[in-house]
Design an enzyme around this catalytic site. Structure first.
Site, PDB file in Angstrom:
ATOM      1  N   GLY A   1      -5.982   5.021  14.318  1.00 55.04           N
ATOM      2  CA  GLY A   1      -7.119   5.110  14.704  1.00 55.04           C
ATOM      3  C   GLY A   1      -7.313   3.990  14.766  1.00 55.04           C
ATOM      4  O   GLY A   1      -7.768   2.985  16.486  1.00 55.04           O
ATOM      5  N   ASP A   2      -6.390   2.782  14.595  1.00 57.16           N
ATOM      6  CA  ASP A   2      -5.879   1.715  15.320  1.00 57.16           C
ATOM      7  C   ASP A   2      -5.376   1.102  16.625  1.00 57.16           C
ATOM      8  O   ASP A   2      -5.203   0.585  17.169  1.00 57.16           O
ATOM      9  CB  ASP A   2      -5.618   0.575  14.547  1.00 57.16           C
ATOM     10  CG  ASP A   2      -5.543   0.808  12.761  1.00 57.16           C
ATOM     11  OD1 ASP A   2      -6.516   0.972  12.535  1.00 57.16           O
ATOM     12  OD2 ASP A   2      -4.744   1.205  11.845  1.00 57.16           O
TER      13      ASP A   2
ATOM     14  N   HIS B   1       0.873  -1.163   0.127  1.00 56.46           N
ATOM     15  CA  HIS B   1       0.143   0.062  -0.148  1.00 56.46           C
ATOM     16  C   HIS B   1       0.601   1.174   0.099  1.00 56.46           C
ATOM     17  O   HIS B   1       1.812   1.384   0.699  1.00 56.46           O
ATOM     18  CB  HIS B   1      -1.090   0.027   1.148  1.00 56.46           C
ATOM     19  CG  HIS B   1      -1.379  -0.938   1.373  1.00 56.46           C
ATOM     20  ND1 HIS B   1      -2.586  -0.786   1.927  1.00 56.46           N
ATOM     21  CD2 HIS B   1      -1.783  -2.464   0.410  1.00 56.46           C
ATOM     22  CE1 HIS B   1      -3.822  -2.281   1.468  1.00 56.46           C
ATOM     23  NE2 HIS B   1      -3.045  -3.114   0.644  1.00 56.46           N
TER      24      HIS B   1
END
Ligand code: AMP
Ligand code: GLC
Length: 467
Positions: free
Chosen positions: A450-451, A184
């Protein structure tokens, strides 16, 4: 108003210090956690204005600018790639588009990067929970090439492998295979980043996703055939990566095939009394989103941000409430999470947004608030460092200022709920916890915060309630 702003900030400071101590002391109580399903390689590039403008001028600025206004949501040409990047900068929004063309994948590789990191919610949480919190962690890796395995830090992080019929747990570095590199490409930009006449209203990132495995929630054999054995080894599970599902695929399979398998995994987890958390990332497909809401009753807990909550309210509530949720004001958000609990019966909902977190639970406990405070410290550490390497990095975040704007919400909550105290509100059959968070003014990077928040809160709450 009961106390001055200064006094309130001091009260929160004390709560923060206590929460940090309580969480750190309790975390060793967690005996094992499972993280599934999405792990990949994140290559991070910090965008450079001159380089970006040069590349865009080379292919033709007009055609790239057209994509800003009519987003393609997927990438099969350089115009799509740069149009996506510019759109993300213009709106200051996180975006992730799938790269369809091999030629563009080659271009992205050649463009290069500044850093390699483990990616995917499961991968990121593994380095935090196993590498930093030292909790025995089993993680699903759809593929395990050397480039990715080397990004896992040392520590009790395991992937299951079959030795004959026996299932063994080994560190990913000891199970390397010549498999695909699921990459990614993450393009980060700071607040105020300027390219041509476009300026970023806030820091964020654009992701060009060149990964055919996580896109279909590919599950490796050990998870398809050995899941019962895996479930027996853990107390907690965090599930993520389902946001990418599509209604149907070219080979005739559908999202339902994947969800059937996920549901059977959840049934196993519930059979062994494993508490499970679902990390609800933004799910573009409405039907898939509906189905995900449908499986929430099988989970113990769910974590989401304002965009994700609004996208759920569009389905279980109405457009007006969804809009109000997006605006970030605390009362519509409280209505929305109550609605989600009514609809699904789930026992814990953790909402996070820029500046404050809420947790609605079916039980009463101060540890819920302490877990949110600990998560806020972890988030600030992640924003500051990009990668948290040691628990001391989280302790350092105690010196980051507490968001003063959230204190206004605290005052409003106090007016509305008379029994509001130290961030906790008794709502008869539910408890609402509210905390103002730490905000890092110039974060190093934004991906994975966020994780970090959701996993830190879920595991530390469990650990503190256990001890
Ligand atoms: P997500 O929207 O799930 O990617 O999570 C992003 C979350 O990270 C936000 O809801 C904030 O709570 C938190 N966050 C973002 N930027 C910062 C920052 N600069 N400092 C601390 N927390 C942040
Ligand atoms: C998404 C992205 C992945 C990133 C993660 C961070 O899963 O695909 O690259 O690491 O979000 O939350």
């Amino acid at each position: 108003m009961k106390e001055s702003l200064k006094e309130r900030i001091r009260l929160w400071k004390n709560l923060y210090i206590n929460a940090f101590e309580n969480a750190v002391n309790a975390i060793p109580n967690v005996e094992g956690v499972l993280l599934a399903y999405n792990t990949n390689i994140d290559v991070i590039k910090y965008l450079d204005k001159d380089d970006l403008e040069k590349r865009i001028n080379q292919i033709g600025k007009e055609r790239v600018f057209e994509v800003i206004e009519t987003p393609t949501e997927r990438i099969s040409s350089l115009e799509h790639l740069f149009g996506g990047i510019l759109r993300s900068i213009k709106l200051g929004k996180a975006m992730e588009w799938f790269v369809e063309s091999e030629e563009i994948r080659r271009y992205l590789r050649e463009w290069g990067w500044d850093e390699l990191r483990i990616g995917g919610q499961a991968g990121i949480m593994a380095n935090l929970l196993g590498g930093v919190y030292r909790i025995p962690t089993i993680v699903h890796v759809p593929q395990n090439p050397k480039l990715q395995a080397d990004l896992f830090v040392d520590g009790p992080i395991y992937v299951p492998i079959f030795k004959g019929k026996e299932l063994k747990l080994v560190h990913p570095k000891e199970a390397v295979k010549e498999e695909n590199e699921l990459i990614h490409y993450i393009y980060e930009f700071p607040r105020g980043f300027q390219v041509f006449d476009i300026q970023a209203p806030r820091e964020n990132r654009f992701i060009a996703n060149a990964d055919d495995y996580n896109a279909r929630v590919y599950m490796r054999k050990e998870f398809r055939e050995g899941f019962e054995k895996i479930a027996k080894r853990v107390e907690l599970a965090i599930i993520s990566g389902l946001q990418v599902l599509k209604e149907y695929y070219s080979d005739g399979t559908t999202y339902r095939d994947v969800l059937d398998r996920v549901e059977s995994h959840l049934n196993s987890l519930n059979r062994y009394d494993v508490r499970s958390h679902f990390e609800f990332a933004y799910t573009a497909n409405r039907l898939v989103r509906e189905e995900l809401i449908g499986i929430l009753p099988k989970f113990t807990s769910v974590g989401l941000n304002e965009v994700e909550l609004a996208s759920i309210v569009e389905i279980i509530g109405d457009e007006t409430l969804a809009k109000e949720v997006l605006e970030g004001h605390v009362f519509p958000i409280i209505d929305a999470i109550n609605l989600l609990m009514d609809e699904t019966g789930i026992g814990r909902i953790h909402f996070h947004t820029y500046g404050y977190y809420l947790a609605l639970t079916k039980y009463r406990s101060e540890e819920v608030r302490d877990a949110l405070l600990f998560a806020s410290l972890a988030a600030a550490a992640k924003a500051m460092k990009g990668n948290i390497e040691r628990i001391e990095h989280i302790r350092d975040a105690l010196s980051v200022p507490t968001n003063e704007r959230a204190i206004v919400f605290e005052e409003e909550l106090e007016k509305e709920f008379t029994e509001f105290e130290n961030g906790l509100i008794d709502m008869v059959d539910r408890q609402l916890a509210f905390v103002p968070t730490k905000i890092v003014t110039s974060p190093k990077s934004t991906v994975g915060i966020g994780d970090t928040i959701s996993s830190s809160a879920f595991i530390s709450e469990f650990a503190m309630r256990k001890s």
